[in-house]
Motif scaffolding. Structure first.
Motif, PDB file in Angstrom:
ATOM      1  N   ARG A 161      23.586  19.318  43.565  1.00  0.00           N
ATOM      2  CA  ARG A 161      24.666  19.501  42.587  1.00  0.00           C
ATOM      3  C   ARG A 161      24.171  20.154  41.302  1.00  0.00           C
ATOM      4  O   ARG A 161      24.842  21.035  40.742  1.00  0.00           O
ATOM      5  N   TYR A 162      22.999  19.767  40.835  1.00  0.00           N
ATOM      6  CA  TYR A 162      22.564  20.212  39.513  1.00  0.00           C
ATOM      7  C   TYR A 162      21.422  21.229  39.535  1.00  0.00           C
ATOM      8  O   TYR A 162      21.062  21.752  38.482  1.00  0.00           O
ATOM      9  N   VAL A 163      20.843  21.498  40.713  1.00  0.00           N
ATOM     10  CA  VAL A 163      19.727  22.448  40.774  1.00  0.00           C
ATOM     11  C   VAL A 163      20.006  23.574  41.765  1.00  0.00           C
ATOM     12  O   VAL A 163      20.038  24.756  41.385  1.00  0.00           O
ATOM     13  N   PHE A 164      20.203  23.211  43.043  1.00  0.00           N
ATOM     14  CA  PHE A 164      20.291  24.240  44.075  1.00  0.00           C
ATOM     15  C   PHE A 164      21.538  25.114  43.923  1.00  0.00           C
ATOM     16  O   PHE A 164      21.451  26.347  43.984  1.00  0.00           O
ATOM     17  N   ILE A 165      22.706  24.499  43.748  1.00  0.00           N
ATOM     18  CA  ILE A 165      23.937  25.287  43.603  1.00  0.00           C
ATOM     19  C   ILE A 165      23.891  26.157  42.346  1.00  0.00           C
ATOM     20  O   ILE A 165      24.207  27.363  42.407  1.00  0.00           O
ATOM     21  N   PRO A 166      23.496  25.616  41.170  1.00  0.00           N
ATOM     22  CA  PRO A 166      23.391  26.495  39.992  1.00  0.00           C
ATOM     23  C   PRO A 166      22.407  27.641  40.183  1.00  0.00           C
ATOM     24  O   PRO A 166      22.668  28.770  39.737  1.00  0.00           O
ATOM     25  N   LEU A 167      21.273  27.376  40.845  1.00  0.00           N
ATOM     26  CA  LEU A 167      20.307  28.455  41.077  1.00  0.00           C
ATOM     27  C   LEU A 167      20.877  29.520  42.009  1.00  0.00           C
ATOM     28  O   LEU A 167      20.640  30.728  41.813  1.00  0.00           O
ATOM     29  N   ARG A 168      21.631  29.087  43.009  1.00  0.00           N
ATOM     30  CA  ARG A 168      22.244  30.067  43.912  1.00  0.00           C
ATOM     31  C   ARG A 168      23.283  30.912  43.176  1.00  0.00           C
ATOM     32  O   ARG A 168      23.356  32.133  43.352  1.00  0.00           O
ATOM     33  N   LEU A 169      24.091  30.252  42.344  1.00  0.00           N
ATOM     34  CA  LEU A 169      25.071  31.002  41.549  1.00  0.00           C
ATOM     35  C   LEU A 169      24.379  31.971  40.591  1.00  0.00           C
ATOM     36  O   LEU A 169      24.841  33.106  40.387  1.00  0.00           O
ATOM     37  N   LEU A 170      23.270  31.504  40.022  1.00  0.00           N
ATOM     38  CA  LEU A 170      22.523  32.366  39.108  1.00  0.00           C
ATOM     39  C   LEU A 170      21.932  33.564  39.842  1.00  0.00           C
ATOM     40  O   LEU A 170      21.936  34.699  39.322  1.00  0.00           O
ATOM     41  N   ALA A 171      21.437  33.325  41.068  1.00  0.00           N
ATOM     42  CA  ALA A 171      20.884  34.433  41.856  1.00  0.00           C
ATOM     43  C   ALA A 171      21.972  35.448  42.198  1.00  0.00           C
ATOM     44  O   ALA A 171      21.761  36.673  42.090  1.00  0.00           O
ATOM     45  N   ASP A 172      23.164  34.955  42.608  1.00  0.00           N
ATOM     46  CA  ASP A 172      24.275  35.875  42.905  1.00  0.00           C
ATOM     47  C   ASP A 172      24.691  36.643  41.657  1.00  0.00           C
ATOM     48  O   ASP A 172      24.971  37.859  41.711  1.00  0.00           O
ATOM     49  N   PHE A 173      24.747  35.928  40.540  1.00  0.00           N
ATOM     50  CA  PHE A 173      25.128  36.574  39.283  1.00  0.00           C
ATOM     51  C   PHE A 173      24.138  37.670  38.913  1.00  0.00           C
ATOM     52  O   PHE A 173      24.521  38.767  38.480  1.00  0.00           O
ATOM     53  N   THR A 174      22.844  37.387  39.107  1.00  0.00           N
ATOM     54  CA  THR A 174      21.810  38.364  38.762  1.00  0.00           C
ATOM     55  C   THR A 174      21.915  39.606  39.638  1.00  0.00           C
ATOM     56  O   THR A 174      21.826  40.747  39.149  1.00  0.00           O
ATOM     57  N   GLU A 175      22.100  39.410  40.949  1.00  0.00           N
ATOM     58  CA  GLU A 175      22.204  40.549  41.866  1.00  0.00           C
ATOM     59  C   GLU A 175      23.403  41.431  41.522  1.00  0.00           C
ATOM     60  O   GLU A 175      23.312  42.666  41.503  1.00  0.00           O
TER      61      GLU A 175
END
Length: 220
Positions: A161-175
Motif C-alpha cells: 500500500r505505501y511502497v510498492f504501489i507508489p513506486l509503480r505509479l512513480l515509475a509510470d509517471f516518469t516514463e
C-alpha cells in the motif's frame, strides 16, 4: 483423613484410605514409611514391611549428608523415574512432621524432640502430563505459525500500500513524463509526490534543452 487416622492410631482406616487412593486413575503407588525406611502402609500390599534403601530416589534427598535433613524444598520433594512396570512416574515425597497433637496422643511412642515421624510417598503416572505438554506444544506451534502468517501478511499489505504501489505509479509517471505526456502527479505519500514533482521539473527542463538544441541545429 490420613492425619486423623494417624492421630487415633486407626491403622485399618489408614490402610483403607491408602488403598482407595491407590485405586484412583493414574495413581501408581501410595505408601507411608517410618523414619527407618520401613514401609508401614502401601497401596501395593506386597511391599508392606519392606525396608527401603536410603540411597534410593526419594530417600537420598534427605539422607545425602551425615545428618538427615528435616526439610526439603518444593522441587526436591518431586522426582521422576521409571518404575518396575516400565511406566514413567512422577513421585512426590512429603515428610510427616511430629506435631503437638501427635506428642499428646495416647498411642504416641516418640519423643517431642523427634521432628519427623515418617514419610508419605505418592507416585503418579507421567503419561497424562506428557500428553498435555505435547498438546500444548502443538497448540503453541500452530499459534506461532498463525501469528507469523498474520504478521507477514500485515507487513506485506503495508509495503504494497505505501511502497510498492507508489513506486509503480512513480515509475509510470516518469516514463510518460520522459515521453512528453502531460499528466497529473499521482496521489501518493507526500514524499513520493514531492519526488514526482521534482522528476516532472527535471523532465520539463530536459525537454526544453532538447527543443533548444533542435532549434540551434535548424539555425545552423
Amino acid at each position: 483423613s490420613t492425619r486423623y487416622a494417624m492421630l487415633r492410631d486407626d491403622r485399618e482406616s489408614l490402610a483403607n484410605i491408602i488403598d482407595n487412593i491407590g485405586t484412583q486413575e493414574n495413581v501408581e503407588h501410595v505408601r507411608i514409611f517410618n523414619k527407618k525406611g520401613l514401609i508401614m502402609f502401601s497401596s501395593n500390599h506386597s511391599e508392606t514391611g519392606r525396608l527401603l534403601d536410603k540411597n534410593a530416589a526419594g530417600c537420598i534427598e534427605c539422607h545425602s549428608g551425615p545428618v538427615p535433613s528435616a526439610t526439603l524444598g518444593d522441587m526436591k520433594q518431586a522426582r521422576r523415574f521409571i518404575n518396575e512396570k516400565g511406566k514413567d512416574v512422577i513421585a512426590i515425597t512429603a515428610p510427616i512432621y511430629n506435631e503437638p497433637g501427635c506428642v499428646q496422643a495416647a498411642c504416641h511412642i516418640h519423643t517431642a524432640e523427634q521432628k519427623i515421624l515418617g514419610t508419605l510417598d505418592i507416585g503418579l503416572s507421567a503419561v497424562p502430563l506428557v500428553n498435555n505438554l505435547a498438546v500444548m506444544r502443538s497448540r503453541m506451534v500452530i499459534f506461532s505459525i498463525m501469528v507469523l502468517l498474520v504478521t507477514v501478511g500485515g507487513v506485506a499489505a503495508l509495503l504494497r500500500r505505501y511502497v510498492f504501489i507508489p513506486l509503480r505509479l512513480l515509475a509510470d509517471f516518469t516514463e510518460k513524463a520522459i515521453a512528453g505526456v502531460e499528466q497529473k502527479i499521482p496521489p501518493c505519500a507526500a514524499e513520493i509526490e514531492t519526488l514526482a514533482g521534482n522528476i516532472r521539473s527535471l523532465v520539463g527542463e530536459l525537454i526544453s534543452l532538447r527543443q533548444e538544441k533542435a532549434r540551434w541545429k535548424k539555425e545552423e
